[in-house]
Structures are given as structure tokens and as C-alpha cells.
Design a protein around this motif. Structure first.
Motif, PDB file in Angstrom:
ATOM      1  N   ILE A 160       0.984  -1.228   0.081  1.00 24.57           N
ATOM      2  CA  ILE A 160       0.136  -0.022  -0.208  1.00 24.57           C
ATOM      3  C   ILE A 160       1.055   1.172   0.156  1.00 24.57           C
ATOM      4  CG2 ILE A 160      -1.733   1.375   1.210  1.00 24.57           C
ATOM      5  CD1 ILE A 160      -2.537  -1.553   0.018  1.00 24.57           C
ATOM      6  N   ASP A 161       1.015   1.933  -1.125  1.00 28.33           N
ATOM      7  CA  ASP A 161       1.748   2.897  -1.373  1.00 28.33           C
ATOM      8  C   ASP A 161       1.627   4.335  -0.463  1.00 28.33           C
ATOM      9  OD1 ASP A 161       4.042   4.184  -3.441  1.00 28.33           O
ATOM     10  OD2 ASP A 161       2.404   5.727  -2.725  1.00 28.33           O
ATOM     11  N   PRO A 162       2.392   4.740   0.439  1.00 27.04           N
ATOM     12  CA  PRO A 162       1.996   5.808   1.363  1.00 27.04           C
ATOM     13  C   PRO A 162       1.547   7.108   0.705  1.00 27.04           C
ATOM     14  CG  PRO A 162       4.306   5.373   1.490  1.00 27.04           C
ATOM     15  CD  PRO A 162       3.686   4.437   0.518  1.00 27.04           C
ATOM     16  N   VAL A 163       1.845   7.272  -0.668  1.00 22.80           N
ATOM     17  CA  VAL A 163       1.714   8.710  -1.271  1.00 22.80           C
ATOM     18  C   VAL A 163       0.099   8.697  -2.100  1.00 22.80           C
ATOM     19  CG1 VAL A 163       2.348  10.521  -2.747  1.00 22.80           C
ATOM     20  CG2 VAL A 163       3.962   9.265  -1.154  1.00 22.80           C
ATOM     21  N   VAL A 164       0.412   7.581  -3.096  1.00 25.78           N
ATOM     22  CA  VAL A 164      -0.642   7.486  -3.822  1.00 25.78           C
ATOM     23  C   VAL A 164      -1.929   6.886  -3.349  1.00 25.78           C
ATOM     24  CG1 VAL A 164      -1.352   6.080  -5.961  1.00 25.78           C
ATOM     25  CG2 VAL A 164       0.893   7.103  -5.774  1.00 25.78           C
ATOM     26  N   VAL A 165      -1.837   5.839  -2.498  1.00 24.88           N
ATOM     27  CA  VAL A 165      -3.215   5.275  -1.859  1.00 24.88           C
ATOM     28  C   VAL A 165      -3.807   5.931  -0.594  1.00 24.88           C
ATOM     29  CG1 VAL A 165      -3.968   3.238  -0.748  1.00 24.88           C
ATOM     30  CG2 VAL A 165      -2.310   2.808  -2.665  1.00 24.88           C
ATOM     31  N   MET A 166      -2.878   6.878  -0.270  1.00 18.45           N
ATOM     32  CA  MET A 166      -3.281   7.697   0.936  1.00 18.45           C
ATOM     33  C   MET A 166      -3.965   8.672   0.388  1.00 18.45           C
ATOM     34  SD  MET A 166      -2.898   6.432   3.893  1.00 18.45           S
ATOM     35  CE  MET A 166      -3.112   4.850   3.230  1.00 18.45           C
ATOM     36  N   ALA A 167      -3.619   9.357  -0.844  1.00 18.53           N
ATOM     37  CA  ALA A 167      -4.334  10.507  -1.323  1.00 18.53           C
ATOM     38  C   ALA A 167      -5.886   9.921  -2.075  1.00 18.53           C
ATOM     39  CB  ALA A 167      -3.490  11.062  -2.722  1.00 18.53           C
ATOM     40  N   GLN A 168      -5.750   8.706  -2.522  1.00 18.21           N
ATOM     41  CA  GLN A 168      -6.783   8.127  -3.032  1.00 18.21           C
ATOM     42  C   GLN A 168      -7.861   7.587  -1.870  1.00 18.21           C
ATOM     43  OE1 GLN A 168      -5.363   4.443  -4.723  1.00 18.21           O
ATOM     44  NE2 GLN A 168      -5.101   5.355  -6.975  1.00 18.21           N
ATOM     45  N   LEU A 169      -7.631   7.415  -0.717  1.00 18.87           N
ATOM     46  CA  LEU A 169      -8.173   7.110   0.446  1.00 18.87           C
ATOM     47  C   LEU A 169      -8.971   8.536   1.049  1.00 18.87           C
ATOM     48  CD1 LEU A 169      -9.439   5.482   2.855  1.00 18.87           C
ATOM     49  CD2 LEU A 169      -7.195   5.747   3.951  1.00 18.87           C
ATOM     50  N   GLU A 170      -8.067   9.515   1.005  1.00 16.15           N
ATOM     51  CA  GLU A 170      -8.481  10.831   1.247  1.00 16.15           C
ATOM     52  C   GLU A 170      -9.763  11.128   0.425  1.00 16.15           C
ATOM     53  OE1 GLU A 170      -7.150  15.492   2.273  1.00 16.15           O
ATOM     54  OE2 GLU A 170      -5.676  13.920   2.310  1.00 16.15           O
ATOM     55  N   ALA A 171      -9.392  10.958  -0.838  1.00 18.44           N
ATOM     56  CA  ALA A 171     -10.618  11.387  -2.002  1.00 18.44           C
ATOM     57  C   ALA A 171     -11.840  10.707  -1.565  1.00 18.44           C
ATOM     58  CB  ALA A 171     -10.179  11.022  -3.307  1.00 18.44           C
ATOM     59  N   ILE A 172     -11.739   9.536  -1.353  1.00 20.42           N
ATOM     60  CA  ILE A 172     -12.936   8.570  -0.903  1.00 20.42           C
ATOM     61  C   ILE A 172     -13.574   9.042   0.372  1.00 20.42           C
ATOM     62  CG2 ILE A 172     -13.588   6.220  -0.196  1.00 20.42           C
ATOM     63  CD1 ILE A 172     -11.626   5.292  -2.044  1.00 20.42           C
ATOM     64  N   LEU A 173     -12.687   9.191   1.313  1.00 22.25           N
ATOM     65  CA  LEU A 173     -13.260   9.772   2.718  1.00 22.25           C
ATOM     66  C   LEU A 173     -13.866  11.345   2.722  1.00 22.25           C
ATOM     67  CD1 LEU A 173     -10.935   8.399   5.186  1.00 22.25           C
ATOM     68  CD2 LEU A 173     -12.841   7.391   4.561  1.00 22.25           C
ATOM     69  N   THR A 174     -13.308  12.166   2.036  1.00 18.45           N
ATOM     70  CA  THR A 174     -13.845  13.386   2.088  1.00 18.45           C
ATOM     71  C   THR A 174     -14.513  14.168   0.852  1.00 18.45           C
ATOM     72  OG1 THR A 174     -11.855  14.223   1.056  1.00 18.45           O
ATOM     73  CG2 THR A 174     -11.588  13.969   3.461  1.00 18.45           C
ATOM     74  N   GLY A 175     -14.510  13.180  -0.184  1.00 16.59           N
ATOM     75  CA  GLY A 175     -15.281  13.572  -1.410  1.00 16.59           C
ATOM     76  C   GLY A 175     -14.751  14.601  -2.465  1.00 16.59           C
ATOM     77  N   CYS A 176     -13.324  14.843  -2.085  1.00 13.12           N
ATOM     78  CA  CYS A 176     -12.411  15.855  -2.916  1.00 13.12           C
ATOM     79  C   CYS A 176     -11.956  14.928  -4.046  1.00 13.12           C
ATOM     80  CB  CYS A 176     -11.341  16.218  -1.972  1.00 13.12           C
ATOM     81  SG  CYS A 176     -10.084  15.091  -1.613  1.00 13.12           S
ATOM     82  N   THR A 177     -11.303  15.416  -5.030  1.00 11.45           N
ATOM     83  CA  THR A 177     -10.584  14.508  -6.043  1.00 11.45           C
ATOM     84  C   THR A 177      -9.490  14.133  -5.687  1.00 11.45           C
ATOM     85  OG1 THR A 177      -9.508  16.390  -7.141  1.00 11.45           O
ATOM     86  CG2 THR A 177     -11.933  16.252  -7.815  1.00 11.45           C
ATOM     87  N   TYR A 178      -8.609  13.170  -6.243  1.00  9.94           N
ATOM     88  CA  TYR A 178      -7.344  12.546  -5.849  1.00  9.94           C
ATOM     89  C   TYR A 178      -6.355  13.800  -6.162  1.00  9.94           C
ATOM     90  CZ  TYR A 178      -2.960  10.285  -6.488  1.00  9.94           C
ATOM     91  OH  TYR A 178      -1.627  10.204  -6.549  1.00  9.94           O
ATOM     92  N   ASP A 179      -6.634  14.518  -7.037  1.00 15.66           N
ATOM     93  CA  ASP A 179      -5.608  15.723  -7.278  1.00 15.66           C
ATOM     94  C   ASP A 179      -5.718  16.754  -6.242  1.00 15.66           C
ATOM     95  OD1 ASP A 179      -4.575  14.922  -9.673  1.00 15.66           O
ATOM     96  OD2 ASP A 179      -5.972  15.964 -10.761  1.00 15.66           O
TER      97      ASP A 179
END
Length: 107
Positions: free
Chosen positions: A38-57
Motif C-alpha cells: 500500500i503506497d503511502p503517497v498514492v493510496v493515501m491520497a486515494q483514501l482521502e478522496a474517498i473519505l472526504t469527497g474531494c478529487t485525487y488531485d
């Protein structure tokens, strides 16, 4: 494959001092979750997008997202921060919503 242990710490200095501990963060001191691959940069940004409703970018550009806190010269281990908004989202995620988050992340 990325070999990571994810843990919580009270602040950045405490997190970085884990590197001085043989074997990394002790489960008796920190909440530790070994997540191999589980990549600490890419996957954590994906997780944040899911949890907060923001985009990956948006998630990947937030302050502290994927910031290396430890020495860049470290050869085998490093400490990476997550954004404050991801910390807040993880802390406030209702247990009843976690299965829905998991389904969204697997699709």
C-alpha cells in the motif's frame, strides 16, 4: 512492492524518532497496521478522496500529503506524513460507514 507499516504518532518528531527503534514502531506504543504493497503517497491520497469527497488531485496537493519527514538520505526506512484533512477524516469515520468506503476503494 512497497513494504510499509502505518502508525499514528502524537506529532512529527515522535513519528521520526521511530526510526531509531529496532524493528520500527512498537505496537505497545503506537497503533500499528502493517499494509504491505500500500503506497503511502498514492493510496493515501486515494483514501482521502474517498473519505472526504474531494478529487485525487486535490488530496495529493494538500499540505503534508505524502511529505517525507525523515532524512532523505535514509536508505531503508522513511516516515511520510498524511494531510490534516485525512487525519480528521480517519478519526471521524463512523464504523457504520467503513464497509461503504471499502466498496468504493475496491471499484
Amino acid at each position: 512492492m512497497v513494504m510499509c507499516d502505518y502508525s499514528s504518532a502524537s506529532d512529527d518528531d515522535v513519528a521520526v524518532r521511530v526510526l531509531d527503534q529496532p524493528g520500527g514502531p512498537s505496537p505497545s506504543v503506537f497503533d500499528v497496521v502493517p499494509l504491505r504493497g500500500i503506497d503511502p503517497v498514492v493510496v493515501m491520497a486515494q483514501l482521502e478522496a474517498i473519505l472526504t469527497g474531494c478529487t485525487y488531485d486535490e488530496a495529493s496537493e494538500r499540505p503534508r500529503a505524502g511529505q517525507v519527514l525523515s532524512s532523505p538520505e535514509a536508505e531503508s526506512a522513511f516516515i511520510v506524513s498524511v494531510s490534516d484533512s485525512l487525519q480528521d477524516a480517519l478519526a471521524s469515520a463512523a464504523d457504520t460507514r467503513k464497509p461503504a468506503y471499502a466498496r468504493r476503494s475496491s471499484s
